[in-house]
Design an enzyme around this catalytic site. Structure first.
Site, PDB file in Angstrom:
ATOM      1  N   ASN A   9       0.864  -1.187   0.000  1.00  0.00           N
ATOM      2  CA  ASN A   9       0.000   0.000   0.000  1.00  0.00           C
ATOM      3  C   ASN A   9       0.902   1.239   0.000  1.00  0.00           C
ATOM      4  O   ASN A   9       1.526   1.546   1.015  1.00  0.00           O
ATOM      5  CB  ASN A   9      -0.891  -0.051   1.255  1.00  0.00           C
ATOM      6  CG  ASN A   9      -1.717   1.213   1.430  1.00  0.00           C
ATOM      7  OD1 ASN A   9      -1.824   2.041   0.528  1.00  0.00           O
ATOM      8  ND2 ASN A   9      -2.306   1.356   2.608  1.00  0.00           N
ATOM      9  N   TRP A  10       0.951   1.913  -1.125  1.00  0.00           N
ATOM     10  CA  TRP A  10       1.864   3.059  -1.252  1.00  0.00           C
ATOM     11  C   TRP A  10       1.270   4.348  -0.681  1.00  0.00           C
ATOM     12  O   TRP A  10       1.949   5.372  -0.660  1.00  0.00           O
ATOM     13  CB  TRP A  10       2.253   3.263  -2.721  1.00  0.00           C
ATOM     14  CG  TRP A  10       3.183   2.220  -3.246  1.00  0.00           C
ATOM     15  CD1 TRP A  10       3.841   1.266  -2.518  1.00  0.00           C
ATOM     16  CD2 TRP A  10       3.572   2.008  -4.618  1.00  0.00           C
ATOM     17  NE1 TRP A  10       4.610   0.483  -3.352  1.00  0.00           N
ATOM     18  CE2 TRP A  10       4.464   0.910  -4.637  1.00  0.00           C
ATOM     19  CE3 TRP A  10       3.241   2.629  -5.820  1.00  0.00           C
ATOM     20  CZ2 TRP A  10       5.037   0.447  -5.824  1.00  0.00           C
ATOM     21  CZ3 TRP A  10       3.814   2.160  -6.997  1.00  0.00           C
ATOM     22  CH2 TRP A  10       4.698   1.075  -7.001  1.00  0.00           C
ATOM     23  N   LYS A  11       0.012   4.322  -0.313  1.00  0.00           N
ATOM     24  CA  LYS A  11      -0.615   5.513   0.280  1.00  0.00           C
ATOM     25  C   LYS A  11      -0.377   6.735  -0.617  1.00  0.00           C
ATOM     26  O   LYS A  11      -0.402   6.592  -1.827  1.00  0.00           O
ATOM     27  CB  LYS A  11      -0.100   5.712   1.719  1.00  0.00           C
ATOM     28  CG  LYS A  11      -0.198   4.410   2.530  1.00  0.00           C
ATOM     29  CD  LYS A  11       0.101   4.592   3.984  1.00  0.00           C
ATOM     30  CE  LYS A  11      -0.051   3.248   4.701  1.00  0.00           C
ATOM     31  NZ  LYS A  11       0.078   3.342   6.126  1.00  0.00           N
ATOM     32  N   HIS A  95      -9.404   1.265   5.254  1.00  0.00           N
ATOM     33  CA  HIS A  95      -8.112   1.440   5.934  1.00  0.00           C
ATOM     34  C   HIS A  95      -8.307   2.406   7.104  1.00  0.00           C
ATOM     35  O   HIS A  95      -9.120   3.334   7.019  1.00  0.00           O
ATOM     36  CB  HIS A  95      -7.083   1.986   4.944  1.00  0.00           C
ATOM     37  CG  HIS A  95      -5.691   1.937   5.483  1.00  0.00           C
ATOM     38  ND1 HIS A  95      -5.209   2.884   6.345  1.00  0.00           N
ATOM     39  CD2 HIS A  95      -4.689   1.037   5.297  1.00  0.00           C
ATOM     40  CE1 HIS A  95      -3.961   2.571   6.665  1.00  0.00           C
ATOM     41  NE2 HIS A  95      -3.620   1.455   6.047  1.00  0.00           N
ATOM     42  N   SER A 228       3.804  -2.135  10.222  1.00  0.00           N
ATOM     43  CA  SER A 228       5.266  -2.246  10.363  1.00  0.00           C
ATOM     44  C   SER A 228       5.805  -3.638  10.011  1.00  0.00           C
ATOM     45  O   SER A 228       6.737  -4.133  10.650  1.00  0.00           O
ATOM     46  CB  SER A 228       5.708  -1.821  11.764  1.00  0.00           C
ATOM     47  OG  SER A 228       5.339  -0.463  11.998  1.00  0.00           O
ATOM     48  N   GLY A 249       2.963  -1.199   4.225  1.00  0.00           N
ATOM     49  CA  GLY A 249       3.051   0.211   3.848  1.00  0.00           C
ATOM     50  C   GLY A 249       4.493   0.578   3.535  1.00  0.00           C
ATOM     51  O   GLY A 249       5.006   0.317   2.453  1.00  0.00           O
ATOM     52  N   GLY A 250       5.179   1.164   4.511  1.00  0.00           N
ATOM     53  CA  GLY A 250       6.545   1.678   4.324  1.00  0.00           C
ATOM     54  C   GLY A 250       7.493   0.723   3.613  1.00  0.00           C
ATOM     55  O   GLY A 250       8.179   1.122   2.662  1.00  0.00           O
TER      56      GLY A 250
HETATM   57  P1  PGA Z   1       3.148   0.277   7.565  1.00  0.00           P
HETATM   58  O1  PGA Z   1       1.661   0.500   7.000  1.00  0.00           O
HETATM   59  O2  PGA Z   1       3.642  -1.027   7.002  1.00  0.00           O
HETATM   60  O3  PGA Z   1       3.940   1.459   7.069  1.00  0.00           O
HETATM   61  O4  PGA Z   1       3.052   0.238   9.043  1.00  0.00           O
HETATM   62  C1  PGA Z   1       0.751  -0.560   6.846  1.00  0.00           C
HETATM   63  C2  PGA Z   1      -0.588  -0.067   6.318  1.00  0.00           C
HETATM   64  O5  PGA Z   1      -1.041   0.987   6.766  1.00  0.00           O
HETATM   65  O6  PGA Z   1      -1.209  -0.704   5.461  1.00  0.00           O
END
Ligand code: PGA
Length: 265
Positions: A9-11, A95, A228, A249-250
Site C-alpha cells: 500500500n503506497w498511500k 483502511h 510495520s 506500507g513503508g
Molecule cells: P506500515 O503500514 O507497514 O507502514 O506500518 C501498513 C498499512 O497501513 O497498510
C-alpha cells in the site's frame, strides 16, 4: 489451501515515473512468479501507467479505495469500471487512515479535520458489496487504536468491525474476501504487534467470519496482518496458523525490502 497474499500500500507516495521504475525492479526480481501472490496499490494517478507496466508480470494491481456507484454526481469518487479499465483487481476498503484513525499524532489533524476521512462501518460494507459484485477483490481493513487496546476492547472492536463489514454477505461470497488486521498503533510507527497476538486477533477475524457466514467461509477467507511488516519480521508472522499474508506500507516502497517480504512467504 489459502494462497499467501503480499499487498503493498503506497498511500500518498510516488509519481508515475517512480511507479514505473518500481515495476521494472519488481519484474527483475521475478516477483510475480513466486509462491505468494503479490499486489501493488499505488495512488489513483499512477494506476493506469503501473497497470501497463505490470501486464503479464503476474503481479496484481490494487486501488486504495472505491465508491459504490458506477457513475453520477459524486465529485472526487472512483468506480469499479474505471478501476478495471486500469487493470485493477484488488481494492483496499476501510483502511484506518480513510476511517480517520491515526496511530501517529499529526498536530494539524484536529477532530474537525478528521471528519474529512469519513469512512464508517456502513460505507465499508457498501463498498465491499459493490466491489465484489463488480468483479473486484476487496481487502477489508480492521484494527483497534492504542486507547482501545489499553482499555481491553481490542477483541470486541475487531469482531464488531468484521461483523458490520460482513452484513448481507453469503458464505460463498465471504469465502472470497480478504481481511487485513492492522492495529492502528502499529501502522507506520515501527511497532509490530507481537506475533502470537497478531495471530490471535487474525483468529478472531476468522471466527467472526465463521459466526456470520459459516465455517466454509472462514476456511476460505484470507486474513492479512499489517502494521510495520518488514523482511526481518515477515517470516515469523507468516508462519502462524491464522495469518495468510501481509498488507505492507513503508516497506513496500523499496524493491529490496518488499522482495524480502515476498521471499519470506
Ligand atoms: P506500515 O503500514 O507497514 O507502514 O506500518 C501498513 C498499512 O497501513 O497498510
Amino acid at each position: 489451501m489459502r494462497r499467501v497474499l503480499i499487498a503493498g500500500n503506497w498511500k500518498l507516495n510516488g509519481t508515475i515515473a517512480w511507479a514505473k521504475e518500481f515495476a521494472a525492479g519488481m519484474k527483475a526480481q521475478n516477483n510475480g512468479n513466486k509462491a505468494a501472490e503479490v499486489c501493488l496499490c499505488p495512488t489513483f494517478t499512477s494506476l493506469y501507467a503501473l497497470g501497463q507496466e505490470l501486464a503479464g508480470s503476474g503481479i496484481a494491481l490494487g486501488a486504495q479505495d472505491i465508491f459504490w456507484k458506477d457513475s453520477g454526481a459524486y465529485t472526487s469518487q472512483v468506480s469499479a469500471p474505471m478501476l478495471q479499465e486500469c487493470g485493477v483487481s484488488y481494492v483496499i476498503i476501510g483502511h484506518s487512515e480513510t476511517r480517520g484513525r491515526y496511530g501517529v499524532p499529526e498536530p494539524d489533524f484536529t477532530p474537525e479535520v478528521l471528519k474529512h476521512f469519513g469512512e464508517t462501518d456502513t460505507t465499508v460494507n457498501m463498498k465491499a458489496h459493490y466491489a465484489l459484485a463488480n468483479g473486484l477483490k476487496p481487502i477489508i481493513c480492521c484494527g483497534e487504536t492504542l486507547e482501545e487496546r489499553e482499555a481491553g476492547k481490542a477483541d470486541t472492536i475487531i469482531a464488531d468491525q468484521v461483523t458490520k463489514a460482513l452484513k448481507d454477505f453469503t458464505g460463498e461470497q465471504a469465502a472470497t474476501l480478504v481481511f487485513a488486521y492492522e492495529p492502528v498503533w502499529a501502522i507506520g510507527t515501527g511497532k509490530t504487534c507481537d506475533t502470537a497476538e497478531a495471530n490471535r486477533i487474525c483468529g478472531i477475524v476468522r471466527s467472526t467470519v465463521a459466526k456470520c457466514c459459516g465455517s466454509a467461509a472462514a476456511e476460505g477467507v484470507r486474513v492479512l496482518y499489517g502494521g510495520s511488516v518488514k523482511p526481518s519480521n515477515a517470516k515469523e508472522l507468516l508462519a502462524t496458523s491464522d495469518i495468510d499474508g501481509a498488507l505492507v506500507g513503508g516497506a513496500s516502497m523499496k524493491v529490496d525490502s518488499f522482495t524480502g517480504i515476498i521471499d519470506a512467504a
